[in-house]
Design an enzyme around this catalytic site. Structure first.
Site, short mmCIF file in Angstrom:
data_model
loop_
_atom_site.label_atom_id
_atom_site.label_comp_id
_atom_site.label_asym_id
_atom_site.label_seq_id
_atom_site.Cartn_x
_atom_site.Cartn_y
_atom_site.Cartn_z
N ARG A 65 -0.05 2.13 -8.22
CA ARG A 65 -0.51 3.24 -8.02
C ARG A 65 -1.77 3.25 -9.13
O ARG A 65 -2.51 4.35 -9.58
CB ARG A 65 0.27 4.53 -8.31
CG ARG A 65 1.36 4.47 -7.32
CD ARG A 65 2.10 5.67 -7.59
NE ARG A 65 1.42 7.02 -7.08
CZ ARG A 65 1.55 7.39 -5.85
NH1 ARG A 65 2.07 6.80 -4.85
NH2 ARG A 65 0.99 8.67 -5.53
N SER A 80 -1.15 6.24 0.96
CA SER A 80 -2.04 5.66 0.91
C SER A 80 -2.30 5.10 2.34
O SER A 80 -1.56 4.88 2.94
CB SER A 80 -2.28 4.47 0.01
OG SER A 80 -2.34 5.15 -1.39
N LEU A 104 0.72 -1.20 0.05
CA LEU A 104 -0.04 0.14 0.04
C LEU A 104 0.81 1.20 0.14
O LEU A 104 1.88 1.45 0.72
CB LEU A 104 -0.90 -0.24 1.47
CG LEU A 104 -2.02 0.95 1.36
CD1 LEU A 104 -2.99 0.81 -0.02
CD2 LEU A 104 -2.87 0.70 2.56
N ASP A 105 0.75 2.19 -0.98
CA ASP A 105 1.68 3.36 -1.06
C ASP A 105 1.97 4.06 0.31
O ASP A 105 1.06 3.91 0.99
CB ASP A 105 1.08 4.24 -2.26
CG ASP A 105 1.29 3.57 -3.54
OD1 ASP A 105 1.90 2.54 -3.95
OD2 ASP A 105 0.18 4.12 -4.39
N PHE A 106 3.05 4.73 0.33
CA PHE A 106 3.45 5.38 1.35
C PHE A 106 2.22 6.42 1.57
O PHE A 106 2.00 6.78 2.83
CB PHE A 106 4.70 6.02 1.05
CG PHE A 106 5.15 7.37 1.95
CD1 PHE A 106 6.02 6.63 3.03
CD2 PHE A 106 5.08 8.63 1.87
CE1 PHE A 106 6.42 7.69 3.95
CE2 PHE A 106 5.47 9.45 2.63
CZ PHE A 106 6.11 9.15 3.74
#
Length: 173
Positions: free
Chosen positions: A140, A45, A41-43
């Site tokens: 993403r 998000s 999970l992106d930084f």
């Protein structure tokens, strides 16, 4: 017996245990060296991240061939149009190809924890929220999809993966 941990990842936490700089990582929340994240999970998000000590379970969760649905709440810039929602539903052409169709609907602003730092606020520009479910997991992807239809994502929260959700799970728990 395998373990599966549901974690409500805060904004600004890297989905890795190894430290590379001053950023917060999963090591700030977990001390068990046997669990590993199921995907990323992106930084920037927030929301549901699954971790397990079972490699086969990890593969069933993350491998694209299993098409496990992932549901997100996305706050987008401006008031999203029905046309943009239909484009997301049909699939969107990105630089790495066409996305699979998504389940998408406009939702009321969800009752979420405050984000630090907060999302920028502009009195003259509205925002709106959508719920989007995808079965792919490109880099993403949700952010790129909403941008491709003209409504960039301002805040992104993953709320569900398959049958697991962040319901009743506090931020950082």
């Amino acid at each position: 017996m395998s373990r599966l941990v549901l974690f409500n990842k805060p904004y600004g936490v890297l989905c890795q245990f190894r430290r590379t700089d001053e950023r917060s990582t999963l090591a700030d929340f977990f001390t068990d060296p046997t669990i590993h994240p199921c995907g990323r999970l992106d930084f920037d998000s927030e929301g549901l991240l699954l971790l397990t000590d079972d490699g086969q379970l990890n593969a069933r969760i993350t491998e694209p061939k299993h098409k496990l649905p992932k549901t997100y709440w996305a706050q987008v810039d401006r008031e999203i149009t029905d046309e943009a929602i239909q484009q997301l539903h049909r699939g969107v052409l990105l630089n790495d190809g066409m996305t699979a169709p998504a389940l998408v609907r406009k939702i009321a602003e969800p009752n979420l924890w405050p984000r630090h730092p907060p999302i920028r606020y502009r009195a003259n520009v509205a925002t709106s929220w959508i719920e989007l479910t995808i079965t792919e997991g490109r880099n993403r992807q949700v952010r790129r999809m909403t941008a491709a239809v003209g409504f960039p994502t301002l805040r992104l929260v993953r709320v569900k993966i398959g049958e697991w959700s962040i319901e009743n799970l506090a931020l950082g728990a």
